[in-house]
Design a protein around this motif. Structure first.
Motif, PDB file in Angstrom:
ATOM      1  N   TRP A  64       0.828  -1.206   0.000  1.00 46.97           N
ATOM      2  CA  TRP A  64       0.000   0.000   0.000  1.00 46.97           C
ATOM      3  C   TRP A  64       0.862   1.256   0.000  1.00 46.97           C
ATOM      4  CZ3 TRP A  64      -4.852   0.044  -1.330  1.00 46.97           C
ATOM      5  CH2 TRP A  64      -5.637  -1.096  -1.143  1.00 46.97           C
ATOM      6  N   ILE A  78      -6.576   9.022  -2.428  1.00 48.07           N
ATOM      7  CA  ILE A  78      -6.983   7.913  -3.305  1.00 48.07           C
ATOM      8  C   ILE A  78      -6.624   6.568  -2.693  1.00 48.07           C
ATOM      9  CG2 ILE A  78      -6.576   6.819  -5.549  1.00 48.07           C
ATOM     10  CD1 ILE A  78      -6.227   9.652  -6.712  1.00 48.07           C
ATOM     11  N   VAL A  79      -5.366   6.397  -2.313  1.00 46.23           N
ATOM     12  CA  VAL A  79      -4.933   5.114  -1.744  1.00 46.23           C
ATOM     13  C   VAL A  79      -5.585   4.886  -0.388  1.00 46.23           C
ATOM     14  CG1 VAL A  79      -2.948   3.791  -0.922  1.00 46.23           C
ATOM     15  CG2 VAL A  79      -2.765   5.153  -3.012  1.00 46.23           C
ATOM     16  N   VAL A 117      -9.239   3.758  -0.936  1.00 49.90           N
ATOM     17  CA  VAL A 117      -9.274   2.391  -1.473  1.00 49.90           C
ATOM     18  C   VAL A 117      -8.925   1.377  -0.378  1.00 49.90           C
ATOM     19  CG1 VAL A 117      -8.227   0.801  -3.122  1.00 49.90           C
ATOM     20  CG2 VAL A 117      -8.775   3.130  -3.829  1.00 49.90           C
ATOM     21  N   ALA A 118      -7.873   1.661   0.398  1.00 49.42           N
ATOM     22  CA  ALA A 118      -7.487   0.756   1.476  1.00 49.42           C
ATOM     23  C   ALA A 118      -8.597   0.637   2.519  1.00 49.42           C
ATOM     24  CB  ALA A 118      -6.195   1.238   2.133  1.00 49.42           C
ATOM     25  N   ARG A 140     -11.823   0.994   1.948  1.00 51.23           N
ATOM     26  CA  ARG A 140     -12.927   0.226   1.362  1.00 51.23           C
ATOM     27  C   ARG A 140     -12.646  -1.275   1.366  1.00 51.23           C
ATOM     28  NH1 ARG A 140     -17.129   3.457   1.899  1.00 51.23           N
ATOM     29  NH2 ARG A 140     -17.134   5.296   0.532  1.00 51.23           N
ATOM     30  N   MET A 141     -11.375  -1.632   1.377  1.00 54.25           N
ATOM     31  CA  MET A 141     -11.031  -3.061   1.395  1.00 54.25           C
ATOM     32  C   MET A 141     -11.372  -3.718   2.733  1.00 54.25           C
ATOM     33  SD  MET A 141      -9.722  -3.736  -1.617  1.00 54.25           S
ATOM     34  CE  MET A 141      -8.724  -5.200  -1.430  1.00 54.25           C
TER      35      MET A 141
END
Length: 553
Positions: free
Chosen positions: A101, A484-485, A488-489, A491-492
């Motif tokens: 990540w 952004i990252v 996304v992280a 949401r995982m």
């Protein structure tokens, strides 16, 4: 009033201490004030430093450089020392994911920098400085300047671009984390998630009504299931039993069981019935539950036992005591046979008072030793870390040598000493409060000097023709990759928000943002993930600065 003028205006060692102390004191005080429900904590020291610097208050350059370097070294070294005992264990469990990540943040930011070079018609030699400032990475700037000189290009504009973008690069990560928390974080995301055995324990009372386990010993029952649990006491009528592996369970036995929270339904199926009683409150007097068996917390203070697995100590067979829980910092660990013990762990022992007395001598329980941090090791470790950071090395395809720098070397040395020092009687123990104080002291010194230095030229650099463009591009390169990252992280659903904050701060080499995360997120997950990704992230950014010169200048 000459004495006041001497304290604040005449450059001297005394004046430097007074000004920096003033910035730290006022900044830390203002950092506790909440604006729209948000407080910046230690990060406010940086803002107040900029304000003081812009007013014309100065400190001797050598004094300022010394305090800034010393503060940064104290912070990164004690951070490494603090996370060292759990660093390699966390790396085995989730460290690879943490670094993936982190690399995503780095690669995305680098790709955006290359794209913006062509879109905004900014020379790559300038963009390298903007990127270094946006990611607060001065070692990368040094490597980039060396590479630029090697191809015959001056690195002066790169240094100027870094100076202009650095302040917003420092605070941009904080803004990004505030944005993510405001719009994307749910209450469940703030709960610590862990896939390791270091899970919070649950204490429950169960009654044996399952006929399938009647007459079976505890060892056979444990081997017949993949569930992890510890039976610390058995009440059988008026009898109180400290169980061993060979102890047979009988119908209607009352068991005091330590397990993981998610294992509670499985324990009900295994034993048959759970007693509706909350035994997880701090005010529970365990020794009041019965008068024949004592529960006592013993501190592991013998260095020879550091790094041993709990099962290797054979406490149950040698001393007839059970270990139900292990408390490490604020984390309660289930006392399984394969749990690796650390110096300073607090073990909850259950057994007869005489038996616990014997086990206490074996484990140490020397509170005085633990309350006296080894200052010699702290200074020696910083010395070794700085030496490590100055060792030059080259990589294939690169002519210019690179090094870990004044931040990379100490944090790696702190991790190594924290992880392996006690195994060789090289004790580097510090209480949690002492470690926290040293970290905050170092970070406050670093931020005060950084803000004071940035403040003196802040307004002048902003009004330069390229200044506003550089600041805008730098802010974009700071904030967008992190948001952004980070989203996304999140949401995982694999990591808690504290862990994600540590990854983001480490990938951006931003200790001030980590200070903000520690002030606003509970637990130590942000520190662990930060220290896990920081060394590799810092190293990769140094390489990227030189690669950009090789291919785009």
């Amino acid at each position: 009033m000459d004495w006041i003028n001497g304290l604040f205006s005449i450059p001297s060692a005394l004046q430097g201490v007074v000004v920096i102390s003033l910035i730290c004191a006022v900044g830390l005080g203002l950092g506790k004030i909440k604006f729209a429900g948000i407080s910046l904590g230690v990060a406010f020291v940086f803002f107040f430093g900029i304000a003081v610097g812009s007013l014309g208050l100065k400190v001797d350059d050598q004094m300022l450089n010394y305090c800034e370097t010393f503060g940064l070294v104290i912070f990164v070294y004690t951070l490494g020392l603090h996370v060292g005992p759990n660093f390699f264990g966390s790396f085995r469990h989730e460290g690879t994911s943490f670094n993936i990540w982190s690399l995503a943040v780095i690669i995305l930011g680098t790709a955006m920098a290359i794209a913006l070079t062509y879109i905004m018609k900014v020379p790559m030699s300038d963009m390298i400085g903007i990127l270094c400032g946006a990611t607060t990475n001065t070692p990368a700037l040094g490597a980039g300047q060396q590479a630029l000189q090697h191809v015959g290009v001056s690195g002066a504009r790169a240094a100027l671009a870094t100076a202009v973008t650095y302040p917003l690069g420092v605070v941009g990560v904080i803004f990004a984390m505030i944005f993510i928390r405001k719009f994307f974080v749910k209450p469940s995301d703030l709960e610590v998630k862990s896939s390791s055995s270091d899970d919070h324990t649950f204490i429950g009372q169960f009654v044996v009504v399952n006929p399938a386990i009647n007459g079976k010993n505890i060892a056979d029952i444990a081997q017949g299931t993949h569930r992890k649990f510890i039976i610390s006491r058995i009440w059988r009528g008026d009898e109180v039993i400290v169980p061993k592996g060979t102890t047979e369970l009988k119908t209607n036995d009352n068991l005091l069981v330590a397990t993981k929270k998610e294992e509670v339904p499985a324990m009900e199926l295994l034993f048959g019935k759970r007693v509706a009683r909350d035994l997880n409150k701090e005010q529970v007097d365990w020794n009041h539950l019965d008068s024949k068996v004592e529960s006592r917390v013993i501190v592991l203070s013998k260095s020879v036992l550091n790094g041993k697995r709990l099962g290797q100590l054979h406490l149950r067979d040698a001393y007839n005591v059970n270990v139900s829980r292990v408390l490490r910092s604020d984390i309660k660990l289930l006392a399984t046979e394969d749990l690796v013990l650390r110096y300073g762990d607090r073990l909850t022992l259950v057994g007869q008072p005489e038996a616990i007395d014997h086990a206490e001598k074996f484990l140490g329980n020397s509170v005085k030793t633990l309350n006296e941090p080894n200052l010699a090791i702290i200074f020696l470790g910083m010395l070794l870390g700085l030496a490590l950071g100055t060792i030059p090395f080259t990589l294939p395809g690169m002519d210019s040598p690179i090094h870990l720098g004044i931040a990379g070397g100490p944090i790696i040395m702190g991790i190594l000493i924290g992880a392996f020092g006690p195994r060789f009687h090289f004790i580097a123990y510090a209480t949690r409060s002492a470690s926290l104080m040293l970290r905050k002291l170092g970070l406050a010194l670093y931020l005060a000097c950084l803000g004071l230095d940035a403040g003196k030229d802040f307004l002048a650099t902003v009004v330069r023709p390229e200044g506003l463009l550089w600041i805008g591009l730098g802010f974009v390169l700071t904030v967008l990759p992190v948001i952004i990252v980070g989203v996304v992280a999140l949401r995982m659903k694999k990591f808690d928000f504290g862990t994600i904050c540590g990854i983001l701060c480490g990938s951006m080499a931003n200790p001030m943002a980590l200070g903000y995360a520690n002030d606003t997120v509970n637990g130590e997950t942000s520190n662990i993930s930060y220290a896990t990704v920081y060394p590799l992230g810092m190293f990769i950014r140094v390489i990227i600065a030189q690669v950009l010169v090789m291919f785009f200048v």
